[in-house]
Design a protein around this motif. Structure first.
Motif, short mmCIF file in Angstrom:
data_model
loop_
_atom_site.label_atom_id
_atom_site.label_comp_id
_atom_site.label_asym_id
_atom_site.label_seq_id
_atom_site.Cartn_x
_atom_site.Cartn_y
_atom_site.Cartn_z
N GLY A 173 -40.66 -111.15 73.27
CA GLY A 173 -39.44 -110.76 72.58
C GLY A 173 -38.27 -111.71 72.74
O GLY A 173 -37.22 -111.52 72.11
N ILE A 174 -38.42 -112.74 73.55
CA ILE A 174 -37.30 -113.63 73.83
C ILE A 174 -36.76 -114.33 72.59
O ILE A 174 -35.54 -114.35 72.37
CB ILE A 174 -37.64 -114.62 74.97
N PRO A 175 -37.58 -114.91 71.73
CA PRO A 175 -37.01 -115.57 70.54
C PRO A 175 -36.19 -114.61 69.68
O PRO A 175 -35.11 -114.98 69.19
CB PRO A 175 -38.25 -116.09 69.79
N GLN A 176 -36.65 -113.37 69.52
CA GLN A 176 -35.90 -112.41 68.72
C GLN A 176 -34.60 -112.02 69.41
O GLN A 176 -33.57 -111.85 68.77
CB GLN A 176 -36.74 -111.17 68.43
N ALA A 184 -26.87 -121.64 73.86
CA ALA A 184 -28.21 -121.05 73.75
C ALA A 184 -28.88 -121.00 75.11
O ALA A 184 -29.50 -119.99 75.47
CB ALA A 184 -29.06 -121.85 72.76
N THR A 185 -28.73 -122.07 75.89
CA THR A 185 -29.33 -122.09 77.23
C THR A 185 -28.71 -121.00 78.11
O THR A 185 -29.41 -120.34 78.87
CB THR A 185 -29.17 -123.48 77.87
N ALA A 186 -27.42 -120.78 77.97
CA ALA A 186 -26.75 -119.73 78.75
C ALA A 186 -27.26 -118.35 78.37
O ALA A 186 -27.40 -117.47 79.23
CB ALA A 186 -25.24 -119.82 78.56
N VAL A 187 -27.55 -118.13 77.09
CA VAL A 187 -28.10 -116.84 76.65
C VAL A 187 -29.53 -116.69 77.14
O VAL A 187 -29.95 -115.60 77.54
CB VAL A 187 -28.01 -116.70 75.11
#
Length: 130
Positions: free
Chosen positions: A96-99, A8-11
């Motif tokens: 928009g980051i969480p989506q 997740a951190t990499a994304v």
């Protein structure tokens, strides 16, 4: 859990690079976008960070012009963290980051909500056992 956290951190990294933030800085900003000002103590409690970790994060965010730390007039021991105009406006770019993360994970909104709830319960249960 560790592998999922790293993935997740990499994304997140390229998304946050667009904002000029690290992941921990992003977390601080998210808390402040929800409600500001917040005391340093409140931020630490919300994020599970001690002052030794949080202070350098806040110092860097302040040097970026995104937050401002001020001593409380009512209690000089209390340091409050305020969003600057630049910090507040960054919220729109980050919206928009969480989506985008959910899309990258292939999770629907309800699945993401369920995951967040489950992880919250897990965290609370493990912390209460200390």
């Amino acid at each position: 859990m560790y592998a999922a956290s790293r993935a997740a951190t990499a994304v997140y990294r390229p998304m946050l690079d667009e904002l000029g933030l690290t992941y921990p800085q992003y977390l601080v900003m998210m808390v402040l976008w929800e409600e500001a000002p917040r005391s340093v103590r409140e931020l630490g409690e919300e994020l599970g960070l001690d002052s030794g970790t949080l202070s350098p994060l806040l110092k860097r965010l302040e040097s970026l012009g995104l937050v401002e730390r001020r001593r409380s007039a009512a209690d000089e021991r209390r340091v409050e963290v305020f969003l600057t105009a630049a910090g507040a406006s960054l919220s729109a770019r980050a919206a928009g980051i969480p989506q985008r993360l959910a899309d990258a994970a292939g999770l629907s909104g309800p699945e993401l909500d369920q995951l967040r709830e489950t992880l919250g319960r897990l965290t609370a249960a493990l912390q209460s056992g200390r």
